[in-house]
Enzyme design. Structure first.
Site, PDB file in Angstrom:
ATOM      1  N   SER A  82     -19.886 -14.307   3.018  1.00 13.36           N
ATOM      2  CA  SER A  82     -19.658 -12.862   3.089  1.00 13.36           C
ATOM      3  C   SER A  82     -20.838 -12.058   3.609  1.00 13.36           C
ATOM      4  CB  SER A  82     -19.235 -12.336   1.722  1.00 13.36           C
ATOM      5  OG  SER A  82     -17.901 -12.715   1.449  1.00 13.36           O
ATOM      6  N   LYS A 121     -20.058 -10.174   6.661  1.00 17.63           N
ATOM      7  CA  LYS A 121     -19.500  -8.823   6.619  1.00 17.63           C
ATOM      8  C   LYS A 121     -20.516  -7.770   7.063  1.00 17.63           C
ATOM      9  CE  LYS A 121     -16.165  -9.584   2.810  1.00 17.63           C
ATOM     10  NZ  LYS A 121     -16.232 -11.053   2.707  1.00 17.63           N
ATOM     11  N   SER A 152     -20.954 -16.825   0.225  1.00 13.61           N
ATOM     12  CA  SER A 152     -20.611 -18.194  -0.179  1.00 13.61           C
ATOM     13  C   SER A 152     -19.402 -18.681   0.608  1.00 13.61           C
ATOM     14  CB  SER A 152     -20.271 -18.252  -1.674  1.00 13.61           C
ATOM     15  OG  SER A 152     -21.294 -17.734  -2.486  1.00 13.61           O
TER      16      SER A 152
END
Length: 391
Positions: A92, A95, A346
């Site tokens: 993530s 992002k 993760s």
């Protein structure tokens, strides 16, 4: 001692020897050794032993200079040593690049973060999803998306049908529900505003502008030898599976050297062209608060200095798997200097953490080819950056 325990003990010993050798090579490469080096090595090896982590890459930026610490192996099978160029899945943390792509598109006049999704995807006009803004997509405040898309969403047509039929649990701007579908749609919209597929927008536009030439969604054939093998909690070899919106939400593979460069660009240490700098700063505008945490565009920040328990609370499972009430900041909070900015990441076989403190010009990157909990990552990062800040 049983045969299996003996094998495990021998593997652990070999791993520590490989770690020490890697550290020794690094130390020789750096003309100046910091007193923190030995403490970092000890702490890193303790985490590796406790969670049976094959390889760990750590990068720091201190006094305007990067420092690299590499331990263990990128693959148990090949025994190839981890280096600062080893590619890890960052989950993530990907992002943050999706958010940066969106703010770059805004700086280029191709979208506004206050746009509704249907201004870029007309087929979504009229539904509940059209009542949110791109800011909501980048702050997890659209109204209650699930963490993952439903299993039945397997292609673009099914994705559009899903968003057309989506019904919120909450009004926009009221609850933070950490979710891949919303940030995934932000990435799709940002790339569409640039007339590019998302993967091309990242690999051929954003990454080159950031000077990140060892970062990918799809690792090319000539870089595959650098791609670490990941291991799940049962130590089974795994790598991330591609899926709808995976690239936008958790698909980046990168190295500690590239990722610490990204941190230094966010800190203003490494210069970038004006539009990129504006885009980076725009991702660090605060829009909502929940307790001690301020939600920026994907980045999360805390007033600095920050206690370890505050960081652990802000990155706890309840923040990932539950919806939490938030308070809007009106006006939004401009980028701050005295803050701890962080993001975890993760996948099934990799674990990562990035944190930086603009006021201190300090930053850290932790990359591991093993699925292990968030808490020890934060403890290690907080220990190291706190010691560096005191020196």
């Amino acid at each position: 001692m049983t045969r299996m325990r003996l094998i495990h003990k021998r593997y652990a010993t070999l791993l520590l020897l490989a770690s020490s050798a890697s550290f020794g090579n690094l130390a020789m490469a750096n003309a100046e050794r910091s007193p923190i080096d030995s403490r970092l090595q000890e702490a890193a090896q303790q985490v590796m032993q406790q969670y049976n982590i094959p390889g760990l890459a750590i990068a720091l930026t201190v006094d305007g200079k990067p420092r690299f610490y590499n331990y263990g192996v990128a693959s148990k099978e090949t025994q190839q040593a981890v280096t600062s160029d080893t590619l890890f899945e960052i989950g993530s943390i990907s992002k943050t690049f999706t958010a940066t792509l969106a703010t770059y598109a805004q700086a280029s006049g191709q979208l506004s973060l206050t746009d509704s999704p249907s201004q870029h995807l007309p087929q979504l006009r009229g539904g509940a999803f059209d009542q949110v803004t791109l800011i909501n997509l980048a702050t997890h405040t659209a109204g209650g998306f699930p963490l993952q898309l439903p299993d039945e969403v397997q292609n673009r047509a099914q994705l559009m049908d899903y968003f057309k039929g989506w019904q919120p649990k909450y009004a926009p701007d009221t609850y933070r529900s950490y979710a891949n579908p919303s940030i995934g749609m932000l990435g799709m919209i940002a790339a569409k505003s640039m007339n590019l597929p998302y993967e091309e927008a990242l690999e051929h536009r954003l990454f080159p502008m950031l000077g990140m030439f060892n970062s990918f969604i799809t690792v090319p054939a000539n870089k595959l030898p650098l791609y670490a093998q990941g291991y799940n909690k049962q130590d089974v070899p795994v790598r991330v599976n591609p899926g709808v919106l995976a690239a936008e939400a958790y698909g980046v593979k990168t190295s500690s050297s590239d990722l610490i460069r990204f941190v230094e660009e966010n800190l203003g240490i490494t210069p970038v062209e004006e539009k990129i700098n504006r885009a980076l700063m725009d991702t660090r505008v605060g829009y909502f608060t929940h307790g001690a945490m301020t939600q920026d565009l994907i980045w999360e920040q805390y007033a600095y200095p920050v206690q370890l328990n505050t960081l652990l609370d802000g990155n706890a499972n309840k923040m990932i798997y539950e919806s939490n009430a938030v308070t809007p900041l009106n006006p939004p909070l401009a980028p701050q200097q005295a803050v701890w900015v962080n993001k975890t990441g993760s996948t099934g076989g990799f674990s990562a953490y990035v944190a930086f403190v603009p006021e201190k010009k300090l930053g850290i990157v932790l990359l591991a080819n093993k699925s292990y909990p968030i808490e020890p990552r934060i403890r290690l990062a907080h220990q190291i950056l706190s010691e560096l800040a005191e020196n």
